[in-house]
Design a protein around this motif. Structure first.
Motif, PDB file in Angstrom:
ATOM      1  N   GLY A 199       0.788  -1.222   0.000  1.00  0.00           N
ATOM      2  CA  GLY A 199       0.000   0.000   0.000  1.00  0.00           C
ATOM      3  C   GLY A 199       0.827   1.282   0.000  1.00  0.00           C
ATOM      4  O   GLY A 199       0.261   2.369   0.154  1.00  0.00           O
ATOM      5  N   HIS A 200       2.139   1.172  -0.197  1.00  0.00           N
ATOM      6  CA  HIS A 200       3.008   2.353  -0.149  1.00  0.00           C
ATOM      7  C   HIS A 200       2.785   3.169  -1.424  1.00  0.00           C
ATOM      8  O   HIS A 200       3.320   2.855  -2.485  1.00  0.00           O
ATOM      9  CB  HIS A 200       4.467   1.940  -0.013  1.00  0.00           C
ATOM     10  CG  HIS A 200       5.364   3.046   0.461  1.00  0.00           C
ATOM     11  ND1 HIS A 200       5.651   4.158  -0.298  1.00  0.00           N
ATOM     12  CD2 HIS A 200       6.034   3.211   1.644  1.00  0.00           C
ATOM     13  CE1 HIS A 200       6.461   4.951   0.372  1.00  0.00           C
ATOM     14  NE2 HIS A 200       6.716   4.402   1.563  1.00  0.00           N
ATOM     15  N   ARG A 201       2.024   4.245  -1.294  1.00  0.00           N
ATOM     16  CA  ARG A 201       1.573   4.975  -2.477  1.00  0.00           C
ATOM     17  C   ARG A 201       2.713   5.710  -3.187  1.00  0.00           C
ATOM     18  O   ARG A 201       2.767   5.746  -4.427  1.00  0.00           O
ATOM     19  CB  ARG A 201       0.482   5.968  -2.069  1.00  0.00           C
ATOM     20  CG  ARG A 201      -0.300   6.504  -3.243  1.00  0.00           C
ATOM     21  CD  ARG A 201      -1.540   7.222  -2.809  1.00  0.00           C
ATOM     22  NE  ARG A 201      -2.415   7.459  -3.944  1.00  0.00           N
ATOM     23  CZ  ARG A 201      -3.539   8.167  -3.879  1.00  0.00           C
ATOM     24  NH1 ARG A 201      -3.924   8.683  -2.724  1.00  0.00           N
ATOM     25  NH2 ARG A 201      -4.278   8.337  -4.956  1.00  0.00           N
ATOM     26  N   GLU A 202       3.631   6.295  -2.437  1.00  0.00           N
ATOM     27  CA  GLU A 202       4.722   7.028  -3.067  1.00  0.00           C
ATOM     28  C   GLU A 202       5.574   6.084  -3.918  1.00  0.00           C
ATOM     29  O   GLU A 202       5.948   6.402  -5.058  1.00  0.00           O
ATOM     30  CB  GLU A 202       5.581   7.712  -2.002  1.00  0.00           C
ATOM     31  CG  GLU A 202       6.699   8.569  -2.595  1.00  0.00           C
ATOM     32  CD  GLU A 202       7.580   9.197  -1.527  1.00  0.00           C
ATOM     33  OE1 GLU A 202       8.512   9.935  -1.902  1.00  0.00           O
ATOM     34  OE2 GLU A 202       7.334   8.949  -0.317  1.00  0.00           O
ATOM     35  N   ALA A 203       5.873   4.909  -3.373  1.00  0.00           N
ATOM     36  CA  ALA A 203       6.668   3.938  -4.121  1.00  0.00           C
ATOM     37  C   ALA A 203       5.922   3.463  -5.365  1.00  0.00           C
ATOM     38  O   ALA A 203       6.520   3.291  -6.434  1.00  0.00           O
ATOM     39  CB  ALA A 203       7.020   2.753  -3.224  1.00  0.00           C
ATOM     40  N   ARG A 204       4.624   3.253  -5.213  1.00  0.00           N
ATOM     41  CA  ARG A 204       3.824   2.773  -6.350  1.00  0.00           C
ATOM     42  C   ARG A 204       3.803   3.803  -7.477  1.00  0.00           C
ATOM     43  O   ARG A 204       3.969   3.463  -8.653  1.00  0.00           O
ATOM     44  CB  ARG A 204       2.402   2.460  -5.877  1.00  0.00           C
ATOM     45  CG  ARG A 204       1.533   1.835  -6.934  1.00  0.00           C
ATOM     46  CD  ARG A 204       0.276   1.247  -6.328  1.00  0.00           C
ATOM     47  NE  ARG A 204      -0.486   2.217  -5.584  1.00  0.00           N
ATOM     48  CZ  ARG A 204      -0.879   2.055  -4.318  1.00  0.00           C
ATOM     49  NH1 ARG A 204      -0.572   0.955  -3.656  1.00  0.00           N
ATOM     50  NH2 ARG A 204      -1.586   2.988  -3.710  1.00  0.00           N
ATOM     51  N   ARG A 205       3.596   5.054  -7.120  1.00  0.00           N
ATOM     52  CA  ARG A 205       3.553   6.097  -8.143  1.00  0.00           C
ATOM     53  C   ARG A 205       4.924   6.277  -8.817  1.00  0.00           C
ATOM     54  O   ARG A 205       5.019   6.483 -10.033  1.00  0.00           O
ATOM     55  CB  ARG A 205       3.101   7.421  -7.522  1.00  0.00           C
ATOM     56  CG  ARG A 205       1.615   7.465  -7.181  1.00  0.00           C
ATOM     57  CD  ARG A 205       1.267   8.775  -6.517  1.00  0.00           C
ATOM     58  NE  ARG A 205      -0.171   8.996  -6.497  1.00  0.00           N
ATOM     59  CZ  ARG A 205      -0.752  10.042  -5.925  1.00  0.00           C
ATOM     60  NH1 ARG A 205      -0.006  10.969  -5.335  1.00  0.00           N
ATOM     61  NH2 ARG A 205      -2.059  10.180  -5.944  1.00  0.00           N
ATOM     62  N   LEU A 206       5.979   6.224  -8.027  1.00  0.00           N
ATOM     63  CA  LEU A 206       7.320   6.373  -8.588  1.00  0.00           C
ATOM     64  C   LEU A 206       7.625   5.207  -9.530  1.00  0.00           C
ATOM     65  O   LEU A 206       8.180   5.402 -10.622  1.00  0.00           O
ATOM     66  CB  LEU A 206       8.334   6.426  -7.444  1.00  0.00           C
ATOM     67  CG  LEU A 206       9.745   6.913  -7.778  1.00  0.00           C
ATOM     68  CD1 LEU A 206       9.723   8.319  -8.358  1.00  0.00           C
ATOM     69  CD2 LEU A 206      10.615   6.878  -6.508  1.00  0.00           C
ATOM     70  N   LEU A 207       7.253   4.007  -9.125  1.00  0.00           N
ATOM     71  CA  LEU A 207       7.489   2.831  -9.958  1.00  0.00           C
ATOM     72  C   LEU A 207       6.710   2.929 -11.269  1.00  0.00           C
ATOM     73  O   LEU A 207       7.234   2.600 -12.342  1.00  0.00           O
ATOM     74  CB  LEU A 207       7.088   1.563  -9.200  1.00  0.00           C
ATOM     75  CG  LEU A 207       7.279   0.241  -9.945  1.00  0.00           C
ATOM     76  CD1 LEU A 207       8.757  -0.040 -10.183  1.00  0.00           C
ATOM     77  CD2 LEU A 207       6.632  -0.909  -9.162  1.00  0.00           C
ATOM     78  N   ALA A 208       5.474   3.375 -11.193  1.00  0.00           N
ATOM     79  CA  ALA A 208       4.631   3.438 -12.394  1.00  0.00           C
ATOM     80  C   ALA A 208       5.215   4.348 -13.454  1.00  0.00           C
ATOM     81  O   ALA A 208       4.962   4.164 -14.654  1.00  0.00           O
ATOM     82  CB  ALA A 208       3.227   3.904 -12.022  1.00  0.00           C
ATOM     83  N   GLY A 209       6.017   5.326 -13.035  1.00  0.00           N
ATOM     84  CA  GLY A 209       6.599   6.255 -13.989  1.00  0.00           C
ATOM     85  C   GLY A 209       7.807   5.711 -14.728  1.00  0.00           C
ATOM     86  O   GLY A 209       8.372   6.406 -15.588  1.00  0.00           O
ATOM     87  N   LEU A 210       8.193   4.476 -14.428  1.00  0.00           N
ATOM     88  CA  LEU A 210       9.403   3.920 -15.038  1.00  0.00           C
ATOM     89  C   LEU A 210       9.139   3.201 -16.350  1.00  0.00           C
ATOM     90  O   LEU A 210      10.081   2.677 -16.953  1.00  0.00           O
ATOM     91  CB  LEU A 210      10.083   2.952 -14.059  1.00  0.00           C
ATOM     92  CG  LEU A 210      10.612   3.571 -12.764  1.00  0.00           C
ATOM     93  CD1 LEU A 210      11.287   2.522 -11.909  1.00  0.00           C
ATOM     94  CD2 LEU A 210      11.579   4.700 -13.072  1.00  0.00           C
ATOM     95  N   GLY A 211       7.887   3.118 -16.770  1.00  0.00           N
ATOM     96  CA  GLY A 211       7.596   2.456 -18.038  1.00  0.00           C
ATOM     97  C   GLY A 211       8.008   1.000 -18.015  1.00  0.00           C
ATOM     98  O   GLY A 211       7.740   0.279 -17.046  1.00  0.00           O
TER      99      GLY A 211
END
Length: 599
Positions: free
Chosen positions: A45-57
């Motif tokens: 549920g770590h939202r910051e990590a999830r959003r950062l990861l999603a930006g990596l394509g």
């Protein structure tokens, strides 16, 4: 070095995210992606990590190495999913996932297969694995939200959809999942925003338009539905699915001939079973409106046959009848006269029960029109609090073993669920819990609330069963028994057998109200009910339509009926279908006689 020491030296999630940002600044995207996946494996549920990861394509996703055999199995699973061969999906995907745990698409395939085998909890565990191992795959969040919705866990479904939004905010499926989740929580404006955005993102996809059209239909916003359909038809000219929607709108607006003419021009070959079921349902209702009852019955039967192919109990045993029989077998072990009274924690809710399609939605709306009533609509609060861990085959023993402290804690959990569902604090209002099949949980309710009152909604058994057969319900084990007239009648018989056995054994406090009496004279029918629960007649109850219109969402199959004036056309409707009902009359006749109805 011990495991505890290793864990103590592991970076915290915040430290790991900071390190990932540093790696990204240095252009080391693959390493950053691996580190962020480690964080999300531990804390999904770590939202910051999830959003950062999603930006990596592409660097966001794991890259497992597959041999030729596993690649072939993966393709076979994909083909089986598209064909709806869920048993084969499970047989192939489970061992493959065991060898290749990072294959998020295979975890999703297995979860869908488990859902179709009526194993939602197992499906959710598999999806949790997918989210932890491949947290940038949006399908996992969409499917999690879908299963949570179908198990009526609406708040959790919204959280899953929001997590998917973090990963893929412009994916139409994510927007649709968000729209559905907000809709279930009666957050209509947010739901409409996301559903409209899904259609904008994929304007050539009729399914994106379908989600919006279904929501508008449930809201009884027929003019808005007309406009949305017109836009969809412009974007997807000639689409068969949208034509079926248009026919449904024509039927609802009172033009069954035009609806049938439109359906007659649709080539249904190759359409999904769900779509063909929708077409059959629209045809059936139009034929019924025209008095073509034999043709209507055939169309309703086709609707159910199509739904049965994709139901959650397709190809397997339905556990619902066995659960009833298990409870019935233990009736003699329940204490005669019920359990001793105990403190009620300051409240005792009223339980509005009855077989589905017996008028509980109308009663719900009428009671909401009374300023001193708070009503919740078809929420499984009893199952999730009072009934937790109570085994159908050991009901008496499990209930009797509950200590006073445990019962008080369960009542508190039930109240928390109940009050969280209300638009406003309960205050001094009378709490009414409407869920028809809570009639099967009478012993559980009586154990926790020995003084509970039950309102039993009654309707002619033949009308009730026929109406269940005619409805397009969401699939679950109970509703799936309505896909056939014989099993629907059997469910009615066994449900009322259990109810009456509990009523007699436990001495339940019950007031009955007949649908037909409500239609005839609302005040005369409801005054005894109100008196039993300690309320007086309220003049606002005469205009139930105003209450229905002010409700944001009515989730039941009666959503388009309770906004109309009281009508008698559904009374004794079964007589139009007498020859089709003849085989089940021996099952229903004793109940008709018991409750004062004629056959």
């Amino acid at each position: 070095m011990s495991d505890t020491t290793a864990r103590s030296r592991a970076p915290s999630p915040a430290q790991a995210v900071s390190r990932a940002r540093a790696l990204l600044s240095g252009g080391r995207r693959a390493e950053a992606g691996a580190l962020l996946r480690q964080v999300l494996y531990r804390e999904s549920g770590h939202r910051e990590a999830r959003r950062l990861l999603a930006g990596l394509g592409p660097d966001a996703r794991p890259r497992p190495r597959l041999g030729a055999e596993d690649r072939a199995i993966r393709q076979a699973v994909t083909e089986a999913v598209h064909a709806g061969q869920w048993r084969r999906v499970a047989e192939l995907a489970a061992p493959l996932l065991g060898r290749q745990p990072l294959l998020g698409d295979m975890a999703n395939a297995l979860a869908l297969a488990l859902r179709h085998q009526s194993r939602p909890n197992e499906a959710l565990r598999v999806l949790d694995h997918a989210i932890r191992c491949d947290p940038a795959l949006p399908d996992s969040y969409v499917n999690t939200a879908m299963i949570l919705r179908h198990t009526l866990q609406f708040d959790a479904a919204l959280q899953a959809a929001l997590a998917g939004f973090d990963v893929a905010p412009d994916l139409p499926a994510v927007r649709m999942a968000l729209g559905h989740a907000h809709f279930d929580l009666e957050q209509v404006a947010e739901a409409e925003t996301h559903l409209r955005r899904a259609a904008e993102l994929d304007p050539a996809n009729p399914l994106a338009h379908d989600a919006l059209c279904r929501a508008l239909a449930l809201l009884n916003r027929l003019d808005d539905l007309d406009t949305a359909l017109a836009e969809a038809e412009t974007r997807c000219p000639g689409d068969r699915f949208l034509t079926i929607h248009r026919a449904g709108l024509l039927a609802r607006r009172g033009d069954p001939e035009a609806a049938l003419a439109l359906l007659d021009g649709v080539d249904l070959d190759g359409l999904a079973p769900e779509t063909r079921a929708t077409a059959a349902a629209t045809r059936a209702r139009a034929l019924d409106a025209l008095g073509r009852y034999d043709d209507a019955f055939a169309a309703f039967a086709e609707m159910n046959a199509r739904q049965a192919r994709v139901s959650l109990t397709a190809g397997g045993d339905n556990p619902f009848p066995a659960q009833i029989e298990a409870r019935l077998a233990g009736i003699g072990d329940l204490p005669r006269g019920g359990w001793a009274p105990e403190p009620d924690d300051g409240w005792t809710p009223v339980f509005l029960v009855g077989f589905p399609r017996s008028g509980t939605t109308l009663l719900d709306t009428l009671l909401r029109s009374h300023g001193a009533c708070a009503v919740t609509e078809e929420r499984p609060f009893v199952d999730r609090s009072l009934g937790r861990g109570i085994r159908p085959g050991q009901e008496a023993a499990d209930l009797s073993a509950l200590a006073p402290e445990a019962r008080a804690a369960r009542r508190a959990a039930y109240r928390a669920l109940y009050e969280a569902d209300l638009d406003a604090p309960l205050g001094g209002r009378r709490a009414v819990d409407r869920l028809p099949f809570n009639m099967l949980q009478a012993a559980v309710i009586a154990r926790h609330f020995p003084g509970a009152r039950f309102i039993l909604a009654l309707r002619h058994p033949c009308d009730c069963v026929l109406s269940c057969f005619m409805q397009s319900f969401a699939s679950n084990p109970a509703n799936d028994t309505f896909l056939d007239l014989a099993t629907a009648a059997q469910s009615y018989d066994r449900a009322f057998t259990l109810w009456e056995a509990c009523r007699e054994r436990l001495g339940l406090d019950v007031v009955e109200v007949r649908y037909e009496s409500v239609i005839d004279d609302v005040q005369a029918a409801l005054t005894p009910v109100l008196e039993r629960v300690g309320l007086d007649w309220h003049e606002g109850m005469r205009d139930h339509r105003a209450t229905a219109r002010n409700r944001k969402v009515i989730r039941t199959a009666s959503h388009d009926q309770v906004t109309r004036a009281l009508y008698r056309s559904a009374e004794n409707r079964w007589r139009h279908y007498r020859k089709h009902m003849d085989p089940v009359l021996p099952v229903l006749a004793p109940w008709a006689d018991r409750y004062g109805y004629e056959i």
